[in-house]
Design an enzyme around this catalytic site. Structure first.
Site, PDB file in Angstrom:
ATOM      1  N   CYS A   3       3.192 -12.266 -14.179  1.00  0.00           N
ATOM      2  CA  CYS A   3       3.347 -11.081 -15.071  1.00  0.00           C
ATOM      3  C   CYS A   3       4.081 -11.475 -16.236  1.00  0.00           C
ATOM      4  O   CYS A   3       4.892 -11.739 -16.101  1.00  0.00           O
ATOM      5  CB  CYS A   3       3.816  -9.846 -14.238  1.00  0.00           C
ATOM      6  SG  CYS A   3       4.125  -8.578 -15.299  1.00  0.00           S
ATOM      7  N   CYS A  11       9.899  -5.844 -18.082  1.00  0.00           N
ATOM      8  CA  CYS A  11       9.628  -4.847 -16.878  1.00  0.00           C
ATOM      9  C   CYS A  11      10.037  -5.677 -15.635  1.00  0.00           C
ATOM     10  O   CYS A  11       9.414  -6.739 -15.304  1.00  0.00           O
ATOM     11  CB  CYS A  11       8.386  -4.260 -16.664  1.00  0.00           C
ATOM     12  SG  CYS A  11       8.197  -3.283 -15.305  1.00  0.00           S
ATOM     13  N   CYS A  14       8.891  -4.874 -10.353  1.00  0.00           N
ATOM     14  CA  CYS A  14       8.338  -5.616  -9.214  1.00  0.00           C
ATOM     15  C   CYS A  14       9.423  -6.880  -8.966  1.00  0.00           C
ATOM     16  O   CYS A  14       9.204  -7.988  -9.426  1.00  0.00           O
ATOM     17  CB  CYS A  14       6.986  -6.272  -9.535  1.00  0.00           C
ATOM     18  SG  CYS A  14       5.734  -5.011  -9.741  1.00  0.00           S
ATOM     19  N   CYS A  87      -0.436  -3.718 -17.234  1.00  0.00           N
ATOM     20  CA  CYS A  87       0.268  -4.043 -15.785  1.00  0.00           C
ATOM     21  C   CYS A  87      -0.712  -4.695 -14.728  1.00  0.00           C
ATOM     22  O   CYS A  87      -1.736  -3.975 -14.457  1.00  0.00           O
ATOM     23  CB  CYS A  87       0.944  -2.739 -15.454  1.00  0.00           C
ATOM     24  SG  CYS A  87       1.760  -2.974 -13.687  1.00  0.00           S
ATOM     25  N   GLN A 211      -1.291   7.726  -0.458  1.00  0.00           N
ATOM     26  CA  GLN A 211      -0.779   6.381  -0.675  1.00  0.00           C
ATOM     27  C   GLN A 211      -1.170   5.831  -2.061  1.00  0.00           C
ATOM     28  O   GLN A 211      -2.418   5.688  -2.470  1.00  0.00           O
ATOM     29  CB  GLN A 211      -1.256   5.599   0.705  1.00  0.00           C
ATOM     30  CG  GLN A 211      -0.804   6.100   1.852  1.00  0.00           C
ATOM     31  CD  GLN A 211       0.898   5.734   2.176  1.00  0.00           C
ATOM     32  OE1 GLN A 211       1.477   5.251   1.300  1.00  0.00           O
ATOM     33  NE2 GLN A 211       1.378   6.204   3.182  1.00  0.00           N
ATOM     34  N   GLU A 261       2.444  20.123   7.291  1.00  0.00           N
ATOM     35  CA  GLU A 261       3.097  19.478   5.828  1.00  0.00           C
ATOM     36  C   GLU A 261       3.565  20.591   4.817  1.00  0.00           C
ATOM     37  O   GLU A 261       3.147  21.875   4.992  1.00  0.00           O
ATOM     38  CB  GLU A 261       1.740  18.895   5.240  1.00  0.00           C
ATOM     39  CG  GLU A 261       2.096  18.505   3.731  1.00  0.00           C
ATOM     40  CD  GLU A 261       3.129  17.519   3.314  1.00  0.00           C
ATOM     41  OE1 GLU A 261       4.194  17.695   2.663  1.00  0.00           O
ATOM     42  OE2 GLU A 261       3.189  16.328   4.120  1.00  0.00           O
ATOM     43  N   ASN A 306       4.986  10.750   9.905  1.00  0.00           N
ATOM     44  CA  ASN A 306       4.857   9.711   8.885  1.00  0.00           C
ATOM     45  C   ASN A 306       5.797  10.339   7.699  1.00  0.00           C
ATOM     46  O   ASN A 306       5.320  10.785   6.618  1.00  0.00           O
ATOM     47  CB  ASN A 306       3.340   9.901   8.492  1.00  0.00           C
ATOM     48  CG  ASN A 306       2.992   8.936   7.025  1.00  0.00           C
ATOM     49  OD1 ASN A 306       3.878   8.168   7.039  1.00  0.00           O
ATOM     50  ND2 ASN A 306       2.102   9.207   6.461  1.00  0.00           N
ATOM     51  N   CYS A 333       7.842   3.985   5.963  1.00  0.00           N
ATOM     52  CA  CYS A 333       7.954   3.259   4.689  1.00  0.00           C
ATOM     53  C   CYS A 333       9.486   2.922   4.469  1.00  0.00           C
ATOM     54  O   CYS A 333       9.660   2.450   3.483  1.00  0.00           O
ATOM     55  CB  CYS A 333       7.670   4.115   3.583  1.00  0.00           C
ATOM     56  SG  CYS A 333       8.685   5.723   3.064  1.00  0.00           S
TER      57      CYS A 333
END
Length: 374
Positions: A3, A11, A14, A87, A211, A261, A306, A333
């Site tokens: 990148c 940036c 990542c 990006c 997601q 939810e 979740n 996650c």
């Protein structure tokens, strides 16, 4: 993946950019194995790998610069805009539309919000792409002052991008590091973006969570459905159900499925998806997952959780531990909160686990664990 933004230190979001992808996945699995090392009975299924680049279906772009020369990307340490239109982790469809949005900002004279000076109006653009290439665009504004101007100029934007189906204004008046506000003003007749996942159409409304990696989301829901069908429960709760991905995938005439939810927008999305699919014995309710479970007068045979990164927490762990629920599928996650929650439920044995690399080029990942009562 390489990148140019990362190489130039423009940036650094990542953190693992440039590291061979196989090494990234191996490091994530080692991290997860270490955290779950106490669960000696676990069968580790092969990790599910993502594409290295072009996998993100959602771009959250900070708007900086000026009306004449807007930037779409992030802010630097001084609060100046850093343009990231190329990006590489964003899908090709997202990257292709960003110059059009930048031109629209100039055409409609939408003043970017200046963070250091606390002036201007347009804070962010939030763009989501469906598997079919259709788009949802949300303008996050400091106030309603520019909403009318966006509405007047919107026909030209829709002509330039026929794939743009849902457009809204989100009003975020506060000066703080939060992406969006509570109020949403819909500007198009269509109010949901159709997300075709596996054999289902999921409907995504502007304030609903989905997601960010469509292919990994599809794999996540397939794995959940396979584990549920192996058990064959007569009743399932999907707690923290979002737009209903797990619940809808687990629907079957032989079982009752209920999704819970807190987001009412997400529940409306889930209900619409269920109606469109003609599913029977599937329901959704806007409620806090823990509060719902603690007040319920009956329990299901299987519970899917979740949760966000904080995990399901002490109270819900205690309820599951003391309940007569026989099976739990935990999609996480954050493996640290997952490990903590599993330790709080010693009556359950972790049988199988699978890592899904939802977030390449970062240290983050999704992990699913199948649990059964010992």
């Amino acid at each position: 993946m390489q990148c140019s933004y990362f190489d130039a230190a423009r940036c650094l979001s990542c953190k693992h950019m440039g590291q061979p992808y196989a090494e990234q996945v191996a490091a994530k699995e080692l991290h997860c194995r270490t955290l779950l090392a106490d669960h000696t009975s676990l069968q580790w299924l092969p990790p599910v790998e993502s594409r290295e680049s072009g996998f993100r279906n959602k771009a959250k772009m900070v708007v900086g610069g000026s009306v004449r020369n807007p930037t779409l990307g992030i802010l630097d340490a001084e609060g100046r805009g850093v343009d990231l239109r190329e990006c590489g982790v964003c899908s090709p469809g997202l990257r292709a539309c960003l110059p059009v949005f930048a031109a629209f900002i100039t055409e409609a004279r939408l003043t970017p919000y200046d963070v250091p000076r606390r002036s201007g109006e347009l804070k962010h653009l939030i763009i989501t792409e469906s598997p079919d290439g259709e788009l949802m665009l949300r303008f996050v504004l400091r106030s309603e002052n520019l909403a009318g101007r966006i509405r007047r100029h919107l026909p030209s934007l829709l002509d330039a991008l026929p794939q743009l189906k849902v457009v809204s204004v989100n009003v975020h008046p506060e000066h703080k590091a939060v992406l969006e506000g509570e109020r949403e003003i819909l500007l198009t007749e269509q109010s949901t973006l159709r997300m075709r996942i596996n054999d289902l159409d999921l409907h995504l409304r502007p304030q609903s969570f989905f997601q960010t990696n469509t292919e990994m989301a599809a794999a996540l829901y397939r794995q959940g459905r396979a584990w549920v069908n192996e058990v064959g429960p007569a009743s399932v709760w999907d707690l923290y159900c979002g737009v209903g991905g797990f619940a809808l995938h687990c629907a079957d005439p032989s079982r009752e499925v209920l999704g819970i939810e807190t987001s009412r927008e997400a529940i409306v999305s889930a209900q619409l998806s269920s109606r469109d699919a003609g599913l029977q014995r599937v329901g959704f309710q806007a409620d806090d997952a823990t509060a719902f479970a603690l007040s319920a007068d009956r329990t299901p045979e299987l519970v899917i959780v979740n949760p966000p990164r904080r995990g399901i927490g002490r109270e819900l762990c205690a309820w599951l531990e003391s309940s007569d629920v026989q099976h739990v599928i935990y999609s996480s996650c954050n493996a640290k909160s997952l490990a903590r929650d599993l330790a709080a439920m010693p009556s359950f044995t972790a049988r199988r686990v699978r890592l899904l690399d939802m977030f390449p080029q970062t240290s983050h990942y999704e992990v699913m664990v199948q649990l059964e009562r010992s």
